[in-house]
Design a protein around this motif. Sequence first.
Motif, PDB file in Angstrom:
ATOM      1  N   VAL A 141       7.022  15.364  11.962  1.00 52.84           N
ATOM      2  CA  VAL A 141       7.591  15.308  13.312  1.00 52.84           C
ATOM      3  C   VAL A 141       8.999  15.871  13.325  1.00 52.84           C
ATOM      4  N   ARG A 142       9.782  15.538  12.298  1.00 56.66           N
ATOM      5  CA  ARG A 142      11.148  16.045  12.257  1.00 56.66           C
ATOM      6  C   ARG A 142      11.187  17.554  12.070  1.00 56.66           C
ATOM      7  N   LEU A 143      10.277  18.069  11.265  1.00 60.27           N
ATOM      8  CA  LEU A 143      10.210  19.520  11.105  1.00 60.27           C
ATOM      9  C   LEU A 143       9.856  20.191  12.418  1.00 60.27           C
TER      10      LEU A 143
ATOM     11  N   ASN B 220       0.855  -1.178   0.000  1.00 60.33           N
ATOM     12  CA  ASN B 220       0.000   0.000   0.000  1.00 60.33           C
ATOM     13  C   ASN B 220       0.895   1.233   0.000  1.00 60.33           C
ATOM     14  N   PHE B 221       1.109   1.786  -1.165  1.00 64.91           N
ATOM     15  CA  PHE B 221       2.008   2.929  -1.261  1.00 64.91           C
ATOM     16  C   PHE B 221       1.379   4.191  -0.670  1.00 64.91           C
TER      17      PHE B 221
ATOM     18  N   ALA C  72       2.824   7.704   6.007  1.00 65.94           N
ATOM     19  CA  ALA C  72       3.761   7.513   7.112  1.00 65.94           C
ATOM     20  C   ALA C  72       5.005   8.377   6.929  1.00 65.94           C
ATOM     21  N   ARG C  73       5.484   8.456   5.691  1.00 63.51           N
ATOM     22  CA  ARG C  73       6.661   9.293   5.449  1.00 63.51           C
ATOM     23  C   ARG C  73       6.365  10.763   5.734  1.00 63.51           C
TER      24      ARG C  73
END
Length: 973
Positions: free
Chosen positions: A279-281, A265-266, A272-273
């Motif tokens: 979150v990283r931002l 499931n792309f 998710a990516r």
Amino acid sequence: MSGRKDFLSQPAPENYVAGLGRGATGFTTRSDLGPAREGPSEDQIKEALAKRAQQLGAAPPTAYGATEKKEENDDDDERFQDPENEVGLFANGAYDRDDDEADRIYQEVDEKMDRRRKIRRLVSPFHSTPLTFRPASKVLGLSHGLVLEGQIADLKPVDTYREAREAQERKEYEANNPKIQQQFADLKRSLASVSDEDWANIPEVGDLTGKNRRTKQNLRQRFYAVPDSVIAGARDSTQFDTTVTEDGSQANGSGADSVDGTMTNFADIGAARDKVLQVRLDQAALGSGTDSTAGTSTNIDPKGYLTSLSKSEIKTGEAEVGDIKRVRVLLESVIKTNPKHAPGWIAAARLEEVAGKVVAARNVIARGCEVCPKSEDAWLENIRLNDNHNAKIIAAKAITHNDRSTRLWIEAMKLENDPRAKKRVLRRALDIMKTSVAIWKEAVNLEEDPADARLLLAKATEEIPLSAELWLALARLETPEQAQKVLNKAHLAIPTSYELWVAAARLQEQKGNGNKTNMMRRAVQELAQESAMLKREEWISEAEKCEDEGAILTCGAIIRETLGYSLDEDDDRKEIWMDDAKSSIARGKYETARAIYAYALRVFVNRKSVWLAAADLERNHGSKVALWQLLEKAVEACPQSEVLWMQLAKEKWQAGEINEARRVLGKAFNQNPNNEDIWLAAVKLEADNQQTTQARELLQTARQEAGTDRVWIKSVAFERQLGNVAAALDLVTQALQIYPKADKLWMMKGQIYEAENKLHQAREAYNTGTRACPKSVPLWLLASRLEEKAGVVVKARSVLDRARLAVPKNAQLWTESVRVERRAKNVAQAKNLMAKALQEVPNSGLLWSESIWHLEPRTQRKPRSLEAIKKVENDSTLFVTVARVFWGERRLEKAASWFEKAILLDADLGDTWGWYLKFLIQHGTEEKREDVIAKCVLSEPKHGEIWQTVAKDPANAYQCTEDVLKIVVGLLE
């Protein structure tokens, strides 16, 4: 000699040693017959050579008969060394007559060869006398060889030898085979006569053959084989299967789907990516300005770590069964090892609760209470796990074992529903523990009648006279007169309590005597005598508490009496107090900050920075009248500060009091004669009020009395605003004769010509300006944009190349170079330039923003934003770009938060305000838009690419900040 082949039958020569030539000397046979016969020693050889030379009447000969040459490096090459004999292979050989004869023959041959080489190096032809050769045997006594005869006395000097011949040959070769540079030398010299128009008409260099274009197209056309997984997926897409696996999920149609990945499931992977990048931002935004998020270290808050863990509750069923079993075994071991350890029983009970076995948890904690009857925590856990009826029984049993436990009595009181029953429990507790402040407070809180509460507090203060909290509670319930008596009694009982002094000061403020009675001065004196004085930071906290409760006078009194405590004159008191005021402002305690500034101004009366900080506080969080009063005091204390004078005049002018503003500027002229800032402020005042004649006269006087380049620039700008192009050109020409290094004057001259569509004169102005001011980046940018506007992209590139050489590592110049290529539809070259720019200026938010928004596909913008934030810690332009990325993804809350971060980081950047307002026009409320406009007007931004273009346009000379902001919003794309 060489023709004889029967040499083996002849006797050996003199001093012949067999095997000596190959180094076979001094060996021993297997039968130990002794060493072989050695040749002559080195001394013998030297003696023979000397004897022979003496007979011939010459120096001792060496090899080839040449004199011995001593080189700089006497060490022989290791390649010619005998490993067993470092002296030489023939060092001990015999030297006889034949050797001497051979040496002389070789020497003569070498001399002959040298003469022959000399003759060949001659350039001019030989003499007409023929040269003859005859056998050398008649002269030298040899069987072979020739001797050259003839006259060579008329040979030319050495300079006509080989060097001259080679130079002549080189010259002839260069004349016959000229270089490309030499072939075009005359054409390059003729370029000096080419005009600018001819340069501008040079066509673009392109691919005229189409061969490279076809090659590139062939490279782009790539074909790939379809993998088997795609074929398998297409095959199984129409199949249906109703089998169910053991876990209840539907089985796959083919067993290979889960292996070959055809059911991936792309969409979920992309979501998710995106979540991970988000979150990283957020982490990068929170970490910017403090610690760099480089990925190699982890920053953990040790104080908040356990708190965050306690907040993360594990729901029933989320814990793994295996983990619960392992922990249960460990806790049982703890209980068996140390049964008197109450925390072990509590942990075991909570484990069972997490596992969903509430009954087992109750049984475990009941066993724990039996084993540890004196543990408050165990009984409280038992009460918590049981229902109300059983909890009351457990609480009664717990109190029998711990009758002096305040926590158990309070918990037992909370289990009762009837207020009378609660009072009954607390009275029984007070019978046992009369000195428990917590129980007295709970009893007072249960009383609904203030009179009953007053009686209880009076009894409590008698039982616990050292509790300042109870005294203060009693004083709050009394009338002001009775409260004063209560506080006096409390002060006699507790002379070291600062809370009582603060309460007394607040009481005086409540009675209207706050300015008459200085209670805090007495408090500081007596607390210092009792050695109970608080720290300066703690007093500031108390002042902020008083501000929160509305006691403004008490807040100011605390600051006034305690701010300078424990600080000497040697300390940086001004910086410390300024930091304290800024911290209070950040916490929203403006009255405390105002009091700190007031105290600092009493100590540092003539410090301009303190006056400016106080004025800024009043401007942002005070009233106009208070600001005027403060600025009037400031100009009296610092009459030489033109900034304070101009702020006061500006406030008067913005309030509509033009005459008052003129009066203030008149006083400023008296105090600061010939100050250019005051001159320009007066000109701006008259120009904004449409008094052009007075403004022009003021500028003319200012040019004569305070003729700085800034005054001339303002004069030129004033004439441009009025549309007097001829006067503006005349003024700028005069100014450039006085200030040729003023880059703004060159820019204004070029802009005047450019507005008149005189591109040739504008180009000359910009070119002359760049030669006079090679470090001026705006001047280079204007010159490049002029060429691009004229359609000469080649020359625009050339201008920017020269600019980058003059001003290296400049982000604006690199960005403009990238934009020139991008506007010329040359995206590949733009990307190449961007790569070079990011290598040279990796910390530029402007370059990263240009790359993210214009050179990256939409799917790569967020990852590139994260990479940029890691490279550039704090940059308002980059934050705006990140906000626009979220805006494009419809993440409106995130976008708004990033816009606000950008404004907090740099409120002077006008483009940030424009983007934020444009965002709010589409997705914000009217109230929020008005708030942003008001904050922008208050901040008065001065910088920004679009903002400066609009604000410095002569057509917008009389526009206010709000109007400029709206124009900027319309121009942003």
